[in-house]
Every structure is written in structure tokens, then in C-alpha cells.
Design an enzyme around this catalytic site. Structure first.
Site, short mmCIF file in Angstrom:
data_model
loop_
_atom_site.label_atom_id
_atom_site.label_comp_id
_atom_site.label_asym_id
_atom_site.label_seq_id
_atom_site.Cartn_x
_atom_site.Cartn_y
_atom_site.Cartn_z
N ASP A 1 0.84 -1.19 0.00
CA ASP A 1 0.00 0.00 0.00
C ASP A 1 0.88 1.25 0.00
OD1 ASP A 1 -2.40 1.28 -0.08
OD2 ASP A 1 -2.81 1.12 2.07
N TYR B 1 1.29 5.67 -0.55
CA TYR B 1 0.88 6.86 0.20
C TYR B 1 1.05 8.01 -0.79
CZ TYR B 1 1.00 9.57 4.69
OH TYR B 1 0.76 10.39 5.78
N HIS C 1 -3.34 14.03 0.68
CA HIS C 1 -3.62 13.19 1.83
C HIS C 1 -2.46 13.25 2.83
CE1 HIS C 1 -4.85 9.74 4.25
NE2 HIS C 1 -3.71 9.13 3.98
N ARG D 1 1.55 17.13 12.96
CA ARG D 1 2.70 18.04 13.00
C ARG D 1 2.30 19.32 12.27
NH1 ARG D 1 4.28 13.22 11.08
NH2 ARG D 1 4.04 14.09 8.99
N GLU E 1 -10.53 4.08 3.78
CA GLU E 1 -9.64 4.84 2.91
C GLU E 1 -9.98 4.49 1.47
OE1 GLU E 1 -5.50 4.27 4.01
OE2 GLU E 1 -5.65 5.84 5.54
N GLU F 1 -9.07 4.08 -2.15
CA GLU F 1 -7.82 3.89 -2.89
C GLU F 1 -8.09 3.25 -4.24
OE1 GLU F 1 -4.70 2.07 -0.70
OE2 GLU F 1 -5.23 3.05 1.20
N ASP G 1 -9.14 0.54 2.24
CA ASP G 1 -8.15 0.13 3.24
C ASP G 1 -8.67 0.56 4.62
OD1 ASP G 1 -5.70 -0.77 4.30
OD2 ASP G 1 -4.86 1.25 4.18
N ARG H 1 -8.11 4.25 13.55
CA ARG H 1 -7.17 5.36 13.77
C ARG H 1 -6.62 5.40 15.18
NH1 ARG H 1 -5.81 6.23 8.64
NH2 ARG H 1 -7.56 6.90 7.35
N GLN I 1 -4.05 2.71 15.36
CA GLN I 1 -2.92 3.15 14.55
C GLN I 1 -2.03 4.17 15.27
OE1 GLN I 1 -4.22 4.64 10.73
NE2 GLN I 1 -2.17 5.01 9.96
N TYR J 1 1.89 2.72 15.73
CA TYR J 1 2.58 2.84 14.45
C TYR J 1 4.06 3.23 14.53
CZ TYR J 1 2.96 7.91 13.68
OH TYR J 1 3.31 9.22 13.74
N LYS K 1 -4.68 -1.85 10.43
CA LYS K 1 -5.07 -2.03 9.04
C LYS K 1 -5.35 -3.50 8.69
CE LYS K 1 -3.49 2.20 7.44
NZ LYS K 1 -4.18 3.13 6.54
N THR L 1 -9.29 -5.51 4.35
CA THR L 1 -9.16 -4.59 3.20
C THR L 1 -10.14 -5.10 2.15
OG1 THR L 1 -6.82 -4.26 3.69
CG2 THR L 1 -7.57 -3.65 1.48
N THR M 1 -4.64 6.52 0.13
CA THR M 1 -5.85 7.33 0.04
C THR M 1 -5.77 8.34 -1.09
OG1 THR M 1 -6.04 7.10 2.42
CG2 THR M 1 -7.37 8.83 1.38
N GLU N 1 -9.41 12.82 7.50
CA GLU N 1 -9.25 14.15 6.90
C GLU N 1 -10.54 14.95 6.96
OE1 GLU N 1 -6.92 14.18 2.97
OE2 GLU N 1 -7.13 12.06 3.39
#
Lengths: 444, 444
Positions: free
Chosen positions: A137, A139, A144, A153, A209, A211, A243, A247, A250, A254, A263, A267, A370, A384
Site C-alpha cells: 500500500d 501513500y 492526503h 505536525r 480509505e 484507494e 483500506d 485510527r 494506529q 505505528y 489495518k 481490506t 488514500t 481528513e
């Protein structure tokens, strides 16, 4: 890259009348491959090609002698229980087969035996197209990555490697399920902001997600990278991928090795694999890089990729809650965007994946990550859209959503439209969240 | 947990004399399973059991009628081209088979036909034991996690989740190779400390990781977690794993989704799968947690696991450079440690993996992550031993190593020893780094 040929002719019509309707996902210009089985039967699965609301059963076509003009090994591959053999034969064989099927299905060319090789799509279960060896998968949407990065951040949303590296992680192949499989809300370790320690409980931040995935046709040997401009020859076709992501699990698990149990519980993929050839009319330039963005390193850069590495697939996500279903409401659209907005093309993802010599095998699945665009309404996951659950979405029933509730159904759709061409669709990728019945193993 | 039975009797001897030597890895108390093929042949692979320097060919045993006391489906599984069918049948079937083979091989019980079912280990190629569907790599040594963490975050080496979560990532299944496969030095994106942008080149920080892997026997259905105290029933057996790693590629790519191309170019496993039953005499308590460490969450905690969840497998890494090989020097030992030093047991790793409902399939491989102990000489990779390449290792030839050079061979060994029991070995896991011949795809 596939060139336009007779199978793309917008004037082609089929003797399968439902394929000639303007709103069908599966006109004769599409011809996506899938695998089916009669419900509640133990018979072997069979390969089919979607045409309107019907399926051309390739196994029956083989038996009826309708494939005799094809090479014998390709004929035999059409009678296999899934698409692996066809995928292994590579893009030229797929093109030959697709062209032959196009001719079989053309109006005025209906073979006497062909009607008997049709099955109504509503009469079968659609299964996984192939045995998926490895699932990777990516990114690949910078929108996204930036949106998600901002949540964690705010000052430095995009990590320094993003514009150089098509970031990806290995996903779990065993838990890839076909559309319409119910999704059990997973349990896992969750560390709440105020808690001193994590607890083990059902996720409260269940997300989807949106995808786009692509299946490997012919693979490569270990130690033999695939050149960017050859990459598409190794792609059999595309599908939609959900996917599912927890959260809260995660966020706690992670670091430092990436997402794992957040995850791997499920899927979902759409059943029909749309070949790159069918998508030829909808190719577009790769996403234009911002003025200050670095050029991709040479192994990820070619004029061919820049000029027509993109694919303009419109993608959208719809939600239908249990309450909406109960009162017969149609699904509510959460977002719509386009696959052409990805920072990395499918060819770049594939070339990067093999650049260290890693071998891809026929039937491996690569997914884009995503698909989010620059606009607010083109964001491909609830993380999001709701800004990590802080800005709720209101459904037409008045229900509010931060993340998914039990009974919610998520529906992904994808399609290509362009002046002068017939609409090509991907069908749907559906999954409904099961009620969170506590598992006796973990609760008293 | 397997209990001691007649197959563990230290007084058992075999009519295969090499199995009675005190230094063999494969006495009659071991009986590990593997898959073999005659070199340069196109014949199907066959299942074998290691005994001394010989292999009992189960396919030939089946044909000779030596397995007739076993259930028919188990007999048929012994004639399969790999171990998948036997794995699927679960731990009871494996135990039954192992017990039968033990009897076949006992001194004074040699069946007339049995000698003809032996093949010299030096006469065959040893292959992968099964088709590996998914490969998961853990990070279960707190000493490794702390040592690596110190290199990147001196003030805060261990992340807050470590003592709660058996951290893992999905690895690449397609590039798992059997022992003795040459390893091509990979290329990849590398960002040098002073450079403003990354470049694409051969890794200069090629490393090994000493790990212990375990294969899934009977699997679980999606959505059905496996309880900690049932976890070992789903483990077929263990092997050694070398998770080759390109540290410079890893450092640049790994955020935010974890390692990808830095690991996916190759993973080497040892050919013999040592069953949990064979390891029963060497079980020990799980690593004692430090006084201030949190207790594992309930789903990862049981008295059974605490008391005998550990396995005391001595593991060591040896290096032989091209120069050492040229002058006939024996390999140089870089480290030795024990698998009993892991923070998480195999049962905890498996229970955690399925705790979200993720399904494991027969033949899936789970690996422990680098096995490092608390002592300097028990660190399981060069990243730790050389402190990211800053403290060189001197070989007996005077050659110095920060990371691996072309021509270096890495040899992993594992074995169990205990007073009153016969030594049980894992055999070796070997791989040699190929000369870095530049690939014409990426260089002019």
C-alpha cells in the site's frame, strides 16, 4: 502505455442491450475481468467478463469453443478458477483476449452459442480475482499526506522524504476480502489522551480509505528491477480498494515500524479488474509538480511518464447508515475526487517497488494509498474530512459522524468520462460495519 | 505447550549412525521437516526429515508403505511437494507423524525398506518449506529496540508503546529465499548527511539481522482471534531468519510508514523447521520484566506464558569474508545470544497478531525481529555491534567491517543444549553478498 485500438471505438455496441445504456459501468469498451461462483455452491469458481448487467462466462465460452482462435494456453487459462494464469501471461495476451471478447460481444456478430454463456450479475457471488501473494500500500497523494501530517505536525506536515520517495508499506494479504463482505469492528490497544496506560477495546475511530489498486500481470525475477517506461507492461488492471483503518489503534502502535493491526483486520476490493487497455482513452499527464518541488530522481523520471502517466479516474465515497437503509434513503456522498491528483503515477510506484530488486509476482496487489485531492470535498477518508473526528459530518437523517458507526455501509465508486468516449466504470466496492459483538475470548 | 514424551528420551539412538554423534544438529530427538530437490532436476520437490547427515524422504516412505499406520490424509500430505498440507492439519497431526518417524528411525527397529528412503543431505538442494502467504516481522527484543533507539534518540531510546505492544510490521513474502541463495546488494535512495537531496545508489550500509521465525500450522478464520494459551497449537515449528537490511535506505524511507525497500530485497531462512514438540525440553520462563515495567494487558498475559513461554535457543552469527574463504579460514563469530532474552514470547506475538481478528494461514511466517541480549557480544546485527558503523569490527585477516562487504558470507546458527537432554540444532542459515554489478537499467 496502451494505444487506442478498435476495442475503444465509441460507436461499438453490444448484443447485450444493458451494455448500451449510457449509465452502465460495463459497456463493450470496458470488458473488466472478475471471478464468480453461484451462491451457496461448492462448484469451482469461474472467470467472467462484465458486460452491462450480465457476465460473459469464459469457462462456458471455452467449453462452447468460442475461444478457439486464441492460443491454446490462453484458452486453457480462461477455464481456470481465477485470473492468476491469465495475469501471468502478460499484457499482450490480455490484449489479445480482450480484443477477442470485444468481437464476441459486438452487435451483429453474436455467435449462436454466445447467449448461453451469459450469466446475470445478480445471480452470482463475485470473489477475489486472484490469489494475492503480496499486498503493498502506497501513500501517493500529497494532499492526503499533507492533510494527515497537519493533524500530527501542524508546523511541518510533510516529511522531507515525501517528494523523493513513493512511500509505501507492506499490507496484509490474508485479510483482503471481496466487496460485500461484512467488516467486524476490530479490538486493539488504544491509548486515550488522558490515560496513563493503553486499554484493549473496540476501536472508536473506525475509518475507510478510498484507494485505487492495481494487479501485477507478468512479474519480475528477484534482483531484476523494472524500468519506469516498462512498468505498465507488468500491470494487468485496476480496481477500487477500501483500506479500512482503526485510527486509535494506529496512533498508538505505528511507531517506529508503521501501521500493523490498525489495518490488517480487513481490506475490501471491488470485484472487477479494469485493464489498463480499457483505460487508454483516459490517460493524462502526471500531476504537475509545484515550482519548488524537486524533480524525481532519474529512475522515477521519464517524458512518457510525465506526459501520460496519469489516469483520470473519478472516485467517490458514499455512506449509508442503518437508519438510512431502514427508511430506504439512497447513500450519501462523502467525497469525490480524481486519481489524476496523485503525486506518484502507477508506473512510478511499480518502478520504485522493484528498484531494489524486489520481485513482484502475478496477482500481487499494489494500492495507491488514500486518493485525496486539493479540495475539501475530495478528501478520501474520515480522518481528513472530520479533522480527526473534531468536525462532524451530518447525514441526511440528521445523524452525525466523526468515524464509522456499526451498521454503516461504505460504498466506493470509480468511473472515467471524457468527451468523445464511452463512460468506463469500475463498479462498486462495498462493506458494512458489523455490530461490535464482544468476543468471548477477550471479555468475561 | 508440548509435554515431554517418548520422542524426547535422551537414550534413544538411531540406526542412522551420524544421528548419534554428540555434535549433530539432527539427532533422533529433533526430526525437523524440510523440502528438497535433486540439483538441476525438474522433478517435483519432496518433503524430508533431517536425521544426522541424512534425510528421510517422506515421499519414498509413503511409496514404500512405511506410513500405513498413519491416517490416510496424513500419509498423502507426506507425499506433497511441500509442507503446506501437513501444516494445515495442525499440531496433533504433526505430533503423530513425528512420533511415527521417531519409531521408524530407532535403532533395532529399522524396517527393511527404510535404508532406501534415506538421501544424503549433501546430495540435494534444500528449498523453502512451504508457500509463504504472509510474512510478519516483530521487534520483540527490548535490548535490540533500546540499542537501536539510542542511536537515533539518545535521551529517549525506547518509545512509550514498546512495553505494551509487540511491535511488528508486514514484511515481503515474495523475496524470502532459502539458505545459500546469493544476495544482490540493493540499490536505493540514500540521503547522505551533508547532501541536500538523496541519490540513487548501491547501499553502503548492508546489514544482517539474526532472527528466529515460526511457521503457522493450523490457521484462524478472519474475525476469530486466537487466545494466548491456545497460540502454540497454531505453531508448526521454528527456523532461523536473516532479515537483510540496508540501513542507509531504511533511514531515509522509513518515516512515517516503516521499513519497505530497505528490507524487501531479500530475507533468508534456514531450511529445517524444528517443531515446537522437539523444543519441549528447552522451554523456560518468559523474560522477567523489570520492576517498573507494566504488566502485559490481559490478552497478552497468562501464568502458562509467564512460566514456560520462553525457549532457550542459543543463536550465533558468523562471518566469512572472501579473503578468509580464499585462505581457508573458518568463519569468525560476531555474536552469540539466546532467544530466551526476548521481551515477547512466540505465543504473545501470535495472540497479538490475531487480536484484531486478522487471519493467519497455514504456512505464514512470523519472525521475532533481531535477537539481541543485554551483553555487548549478544547483539544480533552490525547496526548495534558497530554503533551505526562507527566502531569497526576486526576480522582475523585484519580486515575491518562497519557493514557487509561484497563477498562476505553470513552464517546463522541455532541450537538447544541442556543437562540431561540431547542437543537439538537448527542447522545453518547462510547467504553471501554478491559483487555489486551495476544494473544497466539504472546506470548509463
Amino acid at each position: 502505455m496502451s494505444r487506442l485500438n478498435a476495442t475503444h471505438d465509441p460507436n461499438l455496441q453490444s448484443w447485450v442491450e444493458s451494455a448500451n445504456q449510457p449509465d452502465t459501468d460495463f459497456p463493450i469498451q470496458n470488458l473488466p475481468f472478475g471471478v464468480m461462483r453461484s451462491p451457496n455452491s461448492n462448484e469451482p469458481s469461474r472467470i467472467g467478463v462484465a458486460i452491462g448487467d450480465q457476465i460473459l462466462d469464459l469457462s462456458l465460452c471455452y467449453k462452447a469453443g468460442l475461444l478457439q482462435q486464441l492460443p491454446e494456453n490462453l484458452q486453457i487459462a480462461c477455464a481456470a478458477p481465477n485470473l492468476t494464469q491469465i495475469m501471468m501471461m502478460g499484457s499482450e495476451a490480455t490484449s489479445l483476449l480482450r480484443n477477442h471478447i470485444s468481437q464476441l460481444l459486438r452487435r451483429n456478430e453474436q455467435p449462436q452459442e454466445a447467449q448461453a454463456t451469459l450469466i446475470s450479475m445478480s445471480d452470482v457471488d463475485l470473489l477475489l480475482p486472484t490469489t494475492i501473494g503480496d499486498y503493498t500500500d502506497f501513500y501517493a497523494s500529497i494532499f492526503h499526506a499533507t492533510n494527515v501530517g497537519k493533524l500530527f505536525r501542524p508546523d511541518n506536515p510533510l516529511l522531507p522524504n515525501y517528494k523523493y520517495v513513493p512511500i509505501a508499506y507492506h499490507g496484509r494479504a490474508s485479510s483482503i476480502v471481496p466487496s460485500n463482505t461484512a467488516i467486524a469492528r476490530p479490538q486493539g490497544q488504544i491509548k486515550k489522551p488522558q490515560a496513563s496506560a493503553p486499554s484493549f477495546e473496540f476501536t472508536q475511530m473506525l475509518d475507510y480509505e478510498l484507494e485505487v489498486g492495481f494487479f501485477i500481470g507478468s512479474g519480475n525475477e528477484l534482483g531484476q528491477p523494472i524500468h519506469l517506461d516498462k512498468a505498465e507492461e507488468h500491470i494487468f488492471g485496476l480496481c477500487l480498494v477500501n483500506d479500512w483503518s482503526a485510527r486509535d489503534i494506529q496512533a498508538w502502535e505505528y511507531q517506529p515500524l508503521g501501521p500493523f493491526l490498525a489495518k490488517s483486520f480487513a481490506t475490501t476490493i471491488s470485484p472487477w479488474v479494469v485493464t489498463l487497455e480499457a483505460l487508454a482513452p483516459f490517460r493524462c499527464s502526471a500531476l504537475e509538480r509545484a515550482e519548488n518541488d524537486p524533480a524525481p530522481l532519474p529512475y522515477l523520471s521519464s517524458s512518457l511518464n510525465t506526459e501520460i502517466g496519469g489516469i483520470d479516474i473519478k472516485v467517490e465515497v458514499l455512506l449509508r447508515s442503518a437508519q438510512m437503509r431502514a427508511v430506504g434513503m439512497t447513500p450519501f456522498r462523502l467525497s469525490c475526487g480524481s486519481f489524476k491528483q496523485m503525486y506518484w503515477t502507477v508506473a512510478q510506484m511499480l518502478a520504485h517497488h522493484t528498484s531494489n530488486g524486489c520481485n513482484l509476482r502475478s496477482g500481487d496487489l499494489l494500492a495507491s494509498g488514500t486518493v485525496s485531492g486539493p479540495e475539501k470535498d475530495s478528501q478520501g477518508c474520515l480522518l481528513e474530512i472530520t479533522q480527526r473526528g473534531t468536525q462532524l459530518v451530518q447525514l441526511p437523517t440528521g445523524e452525525m459522524r466523526s468515524f464509522l458507526c456499526d451498521g454503516d455501509e461504505i460504498i466506493l465508486r470509480g468511473y472515467c468520462e471524457k468527451q468523445g468516449h464511452v463512460r468506463i466504470g469500475f463498479g462498486e466496492c462495498r462493506g458494512t460495519i458489523l455490530n461490535a459483538v464482544k468476543n468471548s475470548i477477550f471479555t468475561p
